[in-house]
Design a protein around this motif. Structure first.
Motif, PDB file in Angstrom:
ATOM      1  N   THR A   1      11.630 -12.205  -0.298  1.00 20.54           N
ATOM      2  CA  THR A   1      11.144 -10.707  -0.797  1.00 20.54           C
ATOM      3  C   THR A   1      12.478 -10.380  -1.769  1.00 20.54           C
ATOM      4  OG1 THR A   1      12.377  -9.756   1.342  1.00 20.54           O
ATOM      5  CG2 THR A   1      10.258 -10.379   1.289  1.00 20.54           C
TER       6      THR A   1
ATOM      7  N   VAL B   1      -0.244  -4.326  -2.548  1.00 22.65           N
ATOM      8  CA  VAL B   1       0.479  -5.508  -2.002  1.00 22.65           C
ATOM      9  C   VAL B   1       1.022  -6.566  -3.032  1.00 22.65           C
ATOM     10  CG1 VAL B   1      -1.697  -6.868  -1.942  1.00 22.65           C
ATOM     11  CG2 VAL B   1      -0.126  -7.459  -0.482  1.00 22.65           C
TER      12      VAL B   1
ATOM     13  N   ASP C   1       4.677  -9.737  -0.318  1.00 22.01           N
ATOM     14  CA  ASP C   1       4.134  -9.370   0.999  1.00 22.01           C
ATOM     15  C   ASP C   1       3.544 -10.828   1.361  1.00 22.01           C
ATOM     16  OD1 ASP C   1       3.382  -6.254   1.244  1.00 22.01           O
ATOM     17  OD2 ASP C   1       4.272  -7.131  -0.696  1.00 22.01           O
TER      18      ASP C   1
ATOM     19  N   GLN D   1       4.727 -13.482   4.531  1.00 24.73           N
ATOM     20  CA  GLN D   1       3.486 -13.560   5.475  1.00 24.73           C
ATOM     21  C   GLN D   1       3.459 -15.132   5.834  1.00 24.73           C
ATOM     22  OE1 GLN D   1       0.690 -10.830   6.601  1.00 24.73           O
ATOM     23  NE2 GLN D   1      -0.837 -12.178   7.243  1.00 24.73           N
TER      24      GLN D   1
ATOM     25  N   GLU E   1      -1.469  -8.737   6.270  1.00 22.95           N
ATOM     26  CA  GLU E   1      -2.218  -9.409   4.751  1.00 22.95           C
ATOM     27  C   GLU E   1      -3.281 -10.326   5.113  1.00 22.95           C
ATOM     28  OE1 GLU E   1      -1.531  -7.382   2.592  1.00 22.95           O
ATOM     29  OE2 GLU E   1       0.451  -6.720   3.257  1.00 22.95           O
TER      30      GLU E   1
ATOM     31  N   ASP F   1       4.666  -7.570   9.886  1.00 26.74           N
ATOM     32  CA  ASP F   1       4.584  -6.850   8.557  1.00 26.74           C
ATOM     33  C   ASP F   1       5.571  -7.375   7.498  1.00 26.74           C
ATOM     34  OD1 ASP F   1       4.267  -5.003   6.525  1.00 26.74           O
ATOM     35  OD2 ASP F   1       4.363  -3.108   7.796  1.00 26.74           O
TER      36      ASP F   1
ATOM     37  N   ILE G   1       6.189  -7.241   4.452  1.00 26.41           N
ATOM     38  CA  ILE G   1       6.987  -6.163   3.626  1.00 26.41           C
ATOM     39  C   ILE G   1       6.444  -4.833   4.261  1.00 26.41           C
ATOM     40  CG2 ILE G   1       7.508  -5.054   1.481  1.00 26.41           C
ATOM     41  CD1 ILE G   1       7.544  -7.605   0.164  1.00 26.41           C
ATOM     42  N   ASP G   2       7.377  -4.149   4.915  1.00 29.14           N
ATOM     43  CA  ASP G   2       6.878  -2.702   5.258  1.00 29.14           C
ATOM     44  C   ASP G   2       7.692  -1.935   4.108  1.00 29.14           C
ATOM     45  OD1 ASP G   2       5.910  -0.839   6.975  1.00 29.14           O
ATOM     46  OD2 ASP G   2       7.990  -0.383   7.966  1.00 29.14           O
TER      47      ASP G   2
ATOM     48  N   THR H   1       5.937  -1.427   1.151  1.00 32.82           N
ATOM     49  CA  THR H   1       5.759  -1.846  -0.101  1.00 32.82           C
ATOM     50  C   THR H   1       5.886  -1.036  -1.143  1.00 32.82           C
ATOM     51  OG1 THR H   1       4.186  -3.182   0.962  1.00 32.82           O
ATOM     52  CG2 THR H   1       4.029  -3.139  -1.298  1.00 32.82           C
TER      53      THR H   1
ATOM     54  N   TYR I   1      13.143  -1.157   2.214  1.00 32.54           N
ATOM     55  CA  TYR I   1      11.867  -1.808   2.936  1.00 32.54           C
ATOM     56  C   TYR I   1      12.347  -2.871   4.085  1.00 32.54           C
ATOM     57  CZ  TYR I   1      13.162  -6.334   0.498  1.00 32.54           C
ATOM     58  OH  TYR I   1      13.829  -7.395  -0.037  1.00 32.54           O
TER      59      TYR I   1
END
Ligand SMILES: Nc1ncnc2c1ncn2[C@@H]1O[C@H](COP(=O)(O)O)[C@@H](OP(=O)(O)O)[C@H]1O
Ligand SMILES: [Mg+2]
Ligand SMILES: [Mg+2]
Ligand SMILES: [Mg+2]
Length: 355
Positions: free
Chosen positions: A22, A42, A46, A50, A70, A134, A136-137, A139, A148
């Motif tokens: 990320t 998204v 992300d 995941q 996702e 999550d 990327i919380d 986003t 983030y």
């Protein structure tokens, strides 16, 4: 009492590895952003995060389920996006071979990557071992250059037992108090990036978010609030995610004159858990919105293990056993145990006055 030491190690390393990915995307101009059915964004970050995290969970705990935010249908139709994500995923490793081995090594193929993303399709519930993820919380914050978090929690029979938050843009030093600017990424790369963790009944910790094995951890605790009027309260940057108006009224009722600290993601939970701030308010903007379990599971446990109480606006504990959403809760009120009741009364008064 189960110690969950293996789960904790895997979760922290998996979040740390995903955060390498990320961070790469965060510093690139083109983030491969697409719009989901609900019009929320998204990015390739992300999806990639995941895939990496679910891969590590499945290698270590093949029978566990995952509730992940996702899913891969858009990637199955979009080869360019898929290839972009694969290039990222395939190139992301922890610099410690032992740590990489614990995570089960790299993902074998593009198909395995798509399957890993889609393995986050559990319906959740109150039975068995289910991870809430999550990747990327925040986003929107990620796209804006704000805070983030990479968020992972293990629930057993609907109860959160392990919670991990990777916050790449928070300062390493737990004692740095929040300021109005804390929600914006402080550009200096040195001394930032924190990995928070908690295990039910074992307290909460922080450590630097590294690129190899796990660094040395230290316990974290919420700050004692001696005078509520001096408390620092956090809220979302996005006015569409929580009611800035209601939150302002509540803070006024508590005698707080300092402006709120606006920050994206579960970095808010982490920040109050380490005592950099005191209160986190998330008042619903829409009566019909159901909060997602992956937006709260890790933060809820980390705050409670650091000496906090987390409830909804009616004073009920967050109930993670109802499926993919917190179907039985409205909003979030998080504060140190000693002042939570006082804060909740102010919340109830403000909401009652609106009726
Ligand atoms: N109407 C709404 N009310 C509350 N939360 C919402 C919302 N619409 C989206 N969200 C959630 O708010 C999260 C971000 O929270 P915050 O505002 O604290 O940064 C989003 O997570 P993602 O960014 O992972 O999609 C999304 O799940
Ligand atoms: Mg989202
Ligand atoms: Mg989220
Ligand atoms: Mg997300």
């Amino acid at each position: 009492m189960a110690s969950y030491s293996k789960e904790l190690e895997v979760a922290q390393l998996a979040v740390q590895r995903a955060a390498i990915l990320t961070r790469k995307v965060f510093h690139e101009k083109a983030k491969g952003t697409i719009s989901k059915d609900d019009a929320s964004p998204v990015t390739i970050g992300d999806f990639g995060a995941q895939a990496l995290i679910i891969h590590a969970i499945k290698k270590n705990f093949p029978d566990d389920q995952v509730v992940g935010e996702e899913e891969a249908s858009s990637l199955r139709e979009n080869q360019k996006l898929r290839d972009q994500i694969w290039a990222l995923v395939d190139g992301t490793k922890l610099k410690d071979p032992e740590a990489e081995k614990i995570l089960g090594g790299p993902i074998e193929s593009i198909d395995a990557m798509l399957d890993a993303i889609d393995a986050g399709n559990s319906a959740g519930g109150n039975k068995g071992r289910i991870w809430a993820l999550d990747p990327i919380d925040g986003t929107k914050g990620f796209l804006r250059g704000g805070q983030y978090a990479v968020c992972l929690a293990l629930m057993v029979d609907g109860d959160v037992k392990v919670g991990v938050l990777g916050c790449p843009n928070l300062p390493v030093d737990d004692s740095v108090p929040l300021t109005a600017e804390s929600g914006i990424d402080q550009t200096d790369a040195e001394g930032k990036g924190v990995l928070f963790a908690a295990v039910s009944g074992q307290g909460a910790t922080s450590r630097p978010l590294g690129i190899a094995g796990l660094g040395k951890s230290q316990p974290i605790q919420m700050k004692e609030v001696k005078d509520i009027s001096q408390a620092t309260f956090c809220e979302s940057v996005e006015a569409g995610h929580s009611s800035h108006g209601d939150q302002f009224e509540i803070s006024k009722k508590l005698g707080i004159s300092k402006p709120s600290v606006r920050m994206d993601s579960q970095a808010k939970y982490a920040s109050i858990a380490r005592g950099a701030g005191d209160i986190y308010l998330r008042l619903p903007v829409r009566a019909d919105y159901q909060e997602k379990i992956w937006d709260h599971a890790a933060g809820d446990l980390i705050v409670r293990e650091a000496g906090g109480e987390v409830t909804d606006t009616l004073g009920r504990r967050l109930d993670f056993s109802k499926g993919r959403t917190l179907a039985e809760n409205k909003g979030v009120v998080a504060a140190p145990v000693a002042v939570h009741g006082h804060v909740l009364s102010a919340v109830k008064e403000v909401l009652a006055a609106k009726k």
